[in-house]
Design a protein around this motif. Structure first.
Motif, PDB file in Angstrom:
ATOM      1  N   UNK A  25       0.836  -1.208   0.000  1.00 35.73           N
ATOM      2  CA  UNK A  25       0.000   0.000   0.000  1.00 35.73           C
ATOM      3  C   UNK A  25       0.864   1.248   0.000  1.00 35.73           C
ATOM      4  N   UNK A  26       1.921   1.248   0.832  1.00 33.65           N
ATOM      5  CA  UNK A  26       2.790   2.426   0.953  1.00 33.65           C
ATOM      6  C   UNK A  26       4.248   1.985   0.964  1.00 33.65           C
ATOM      7  N   UNK A  27       4.917   1.937  -0.197  1.00 32.15           N
ATOM      8  CA  UNK A  27       6.326   1.547  -0.222  1.00 32.15           C
ATOM      9  C   UNK A  27       7.211   2.442   0.642  1.00 32.15           C
ATOM     10  N   UNK A  28       6.741   3.653   0.987  1.00 30.40           N
ATOM     11  CA  UNK A  28       7.528   4.548   1.835  1.00 30.40           C
ATOM     12  C   UNK A  28       7.707   4.010   3.246  1.00 30.40           C
ATOM     13  N   UNK A  29       6.945   2.989   3.624  1.00 33.54           N
ATOM     14  CA  UNK A  29       7.117   2.382   4.946  1.00 33.54           C
ATOM     15  C   UNK A  29       8.540   1.883   5.124  1.00 33.54           C
ATOM     16  N   UNK A  30       9.163   1.394   4.074  1.00 29.87           N
ATOM     17  CA  UNK A  30      10.579   1.079   4.156  1.00 29.87           C
ATOM     18  C   UNK A  30      10.937  -0.383   4.113  1.00 29.87           C
ATOM     19  N   UNK A  31      10.001  -1.252   3.731  1.00 28.73           N
ATOM     20  CA  UNK A  31      10.344  -2.658   3.578  1.00 28.73           C
ATOM     21  C   UNK A  31      10.064  -3.482   4.817  1.00 28.73           C
ATOM     22  N   UNK A  32      10.302  -4.785   4.687  1.00 33.96           N
ATOM     23  CA  UNK A  32      10.007  -5.738   5.751  1.00 33.96           C
ATOM     24  C   UNK A  32      11.192  -6.676   5.922  1.00 33.96           C
ATOM     25  N   UNK A  33      11.569  -6.914   7.166  1.00 38.46           N
ATOM     26  CA  UNK A  33      12.524  -7.966   7.489  1.00 38.46           C
ATOM     27  C   UNK A  33      11.746  -9.073   8.183  1.00 38.46           C
ATOM     28  N   UNK A  34      11.778 -10.261   7.609  1.00 43.93           N
ATOM     29  CA  UNK A  34      11.035 -11.407   8.146  1.00 43.93           C
ATOM     30  C   UNK A  34      12.021 -12.351   8.806  1.00 43.93           C
TER      31      UNK A  34
END
Length: 685
Positions: A25-34
């Motif tokens: 929805x919002x790529x500005x969130x900065x990504x995800x580390x799983x």
């Protein structure tokens, strides 16, 4: 191209699915580390969400995926026409662990530049991922300089390439997703902070849920296209919801009350810097848009904190990520009371996971398999220490250590003293192992020390001056008539660089009764913990061998997860005899196997003991022979002398001589207490 597993068909893993959707929805969130154990659908979820992203319109023929009408003015393939364009699906680009810097950011065609005088740039994976997804599996195993490059590009939305006098800049905005198994090692805290959100995943322990995971996976493997077709309606709903949330996002209002809650939460949990506040604000806004609202509520702020803060509050690599939810609720309530309750009533479907229709659509959950539920090995039964009393007092006797008629009791685990900054212990010589920060080595990064012909046909980093020198004597014979240089492949020279490598640091810890004095064992654990922290910072692999009673045990097989070593150290029991030879022979066997697995990674043996040997026949002679066997194998070694008190026998020094290593006391391990540190381990003459 294989059919990806449907995002809607994932079972469980609600936090993982939500985090991926919020970034969509919002790529500005900065990504995800799983972060999670093996077989928990990390990779499946990432590949599944990429198929749900809206398509992108691109300028035909542009290698950098510029958008028609809004093209990057600095695009290397520009300028572009304002009209036209074609739509294609958003790309999923995977960055392999062994990728080079040139593969990531792009490279100049050096041969063409030298031979034809043309500055030609070949785009890398960052350019391919623009306006799509960049997926890094096992991101914790990626070289640090590559992680720095991709995180900088993700933060700035652009990639800069400066090579041999040519400067190239191109847009690089993408959804960054990294997955990792913490058992294989941690990311540095400053790199953790660059990921917007972090999610911890684990296999479900609910029987019904596990059954459903297996049922769906088997159905998918039997007929991927048919399985995906049955889930197509649900996939289309999620895809439409993501598109609607993207359209609604600019209209979402982040009020002052929500901002105060965000700031108060970050301050209460003492996170460093301001990145956490910004990420929480963007995440809360995306949560509101995903729920179909234009106002951020307290529930959005709470959910944003649970996703954005756990990995930012770790003070050292041994801290478990997580948040105290009671403290979080108290902080939010206090900030809300101070600001006044100006949030509108969210209604029955206003939570951060709810949809516009109140249905609470579930985003995904793949499951590649089940977690490993194995329990840590049970510690062997302690034996009472026999022999002369140590300097710290008499060793515990069997009568004092065991109930009448029962087996001897092992000593309770002593807590570790506070860790300190440890001195640098290095392996002598020049290695060629994995990039790290401990010992000298030939590496892809570092200072240039020479040039050589490319090995195996791979050029690597060009040494321009050496290439020109190699080609210069043959210019007349090659018929050179103009200003250009007549270049052939065998003229090319690669730069030889010297940097630092990571080593295998194998700890061999004496846990016998002579070490069982509580104050001494606390100091020993504090010292080993300090060396583990140092190994973490220097990107080493670590292993832990302990010996006591009648033998030795591999408490921690060599791994990049130093926090696993800290956990084993914390519960280390003590007591019994001192089978020094068994501990050294176990270390020799571990190192022999590791040389077969990874011959380029050089070992560093750290023996933590007072030097006593009381277990088995002729314990002193056996210990000396075992030490000389390790020395003959070329293993660099250091002995940490734990002997204390006014009377010292100097046994650790004799052991160090047999190992052809050096001995240091616990006090000499502290980097800030020694004026002249010996940085290399020198073998005895």
């Amino acid at each position: 191209m294989s059919t990806p597993y449907p995002f809607s068909a994932l079972v469980g893993q609600e936090d993982l699915r939500l985090a991926l959707v919020l970034n969509a929805v919002s790529p500005a969130v900065g990504g995800v580390l799983v972060r999670g154990e093996k077989g928990t659908a990390k990779s499946t979820a990432v590949r599944a969400v990429a198929a749900l992203l809206p398509g992108v319109r691109v300028v035909p023929g542009c290698r950098f995926s510029c958008e028609p009408g809004a093209a990057d003015p600095e695009c290397p393939d520009g300028p572009h026409s304002e009209e036209g364009g074609a739509e294609r699906p958003a790309r999923l680009v995977e960055l392999p662990v062994g990728a080079s810097e040139d593969r990531l950011v792009g490279a100049l065609d050096i041969e063409r530049a030298l031979a034809e005088g043309i500055k030609s740039f070949e785009p890398g994976l960052l350019a391919a991922a623009h306006r799509g997804v960049l997926y890094v599996d096992e991101v914790n195993l990626l070289h640090d300089h590559l992680v720095d490059l991709l995180l900088d590009a993700a933060a700035m939305g652009a990639s800069y390439v400066e090579r041999e006098g040519v400067s190239v800049r191109h847009a690089a905005r993408f959804l960054l997703v990294g997955t990792m198994n913490p058992e294989e090692g941690e990311l540095r805290p400053q790199l953790l902070d660059r990921f917007g959100l972090t999610v911890e995943v684990a296999a479900s322990r609910e029987t019904d849920e596990r059954v459903e995971v297996v049922r769906r996976r088997l159905a998918y493997d039997a007929d991927p296209a048919g399985f995906a077709g049955r889930w197509a309606p649900q996939e289309e709903q999620v895809r439409a919801r993501i598109a609607a949330a993207r359209a609604l996002l600019p209209e979402v209002r982040l009020g002052d009350a929500a901002l105060r809650q965000i700031a108060a939460t970050c301050a209460a949990f003492e996170v460093d810097g301001m990145r956490a506040d910004i990420v929480m604000a963007r995440t809360a806004t995306a949560l509101a848009a995903w729920a179909g609202r234009t106002v951020v509520l307290a529930e959005d702020v709470r959910q944003a904190a649970l996703l954005a803060l756990p990995h930012r509050r770790r003070r050292n690599p041994f801290d478990a990520p997580g948040l105290d939810e009671d403290k979080l609720d108290e902080t939010l309530a206090r900030a809300k009371a101070e600001a006044g309750d100006d949030d509108p009533d969210p209604g029955p479907d206003g939570g951060p996971g709810g949809g516009p229709d109140g249905g609470g659509e579930q985003p995904p959950q793949p499951q590649d398999g089940a977690g490993d539920g194995s329990a840590p090995p049970t510690a062997p039964q302690a034996e009472p220490e026999e022999g002369p009393a140590g300097a710290d007092g008499p060793a515990p006797s069997a009568a004092a250590d065991a109930p009448a008629g029962g087996p001897p009791r092992e000593q309770p685990a002593a807590p570790a003293e506070e860790p300190f900054r440890a001195r640098t212990l290095t392996v002598p010589g020049l290695g060629e192992g994995a990039a790290g920060r401990r010992s000298r080595a030939r590496t892809a990064q570092g200072r240039t020390t020479g040039a050589r012909r490319p090995a195996g046909g791979t050029l690597g980093k060009l040494h321009l001056a050496a290439t020109v020198r190699a080609a210069a004597p043959y210019q007349r014979a090659r018929g050179r008539s103009g200003p250009g240089l007549v270049l052939r492949r065998d003229d090319l020279r690669s730069a030889v660089r010297e940097g630092r490598e990571g080593n295998l640091v194998l700890f061999v810890v004496d846990a016998s009764g002579s070490m069982a004095a509580r104050q001494r064992m606390s100091a020993v654990k504090g010292a080993v913990l300090s060396l583990l922290l140092d190994a973490y910072q220097r990107r080493d692999k670590v292993g832990l061998v302990t010996f006591r009673g009648t033998g030795a045990e591999l408490a921690l097989p060599p791994t990049s997860s130093v926090d696993a070593g800290a956990a084993r150290l914390e519960t280390l029991p003590t007591g019994g005899r001192t089978p020094l030879a068994a501990g050294l022979l176990k270390a020799h066997e571990v190192l022999r196997i590791e040389r077969l697995r990874d011959p380029s990674r050089r070992p560093l043996l750290v023996v933590v003991t007072d030097g006593r040997a009381t277990g088995g026949p002729e314990p002193v002679a056996l210990g000396a022979r075992a030490a000389r066997l390790l020395a003959a194998s070329g293993t660099a070694a250091v002995v940490v002398d734990c002997e204390s008190g006014p009377v010292r026998l100097g046994l650790a020094g004799a052991l160090a001589a047999d190992l052809a290593g050096v001995a240091v006391t616990l006090g000499e391990l502290r980097a800030d207490t020694v004026s002249a540190l010996v940085k290399d381990i020198r073998r005895a003459a």
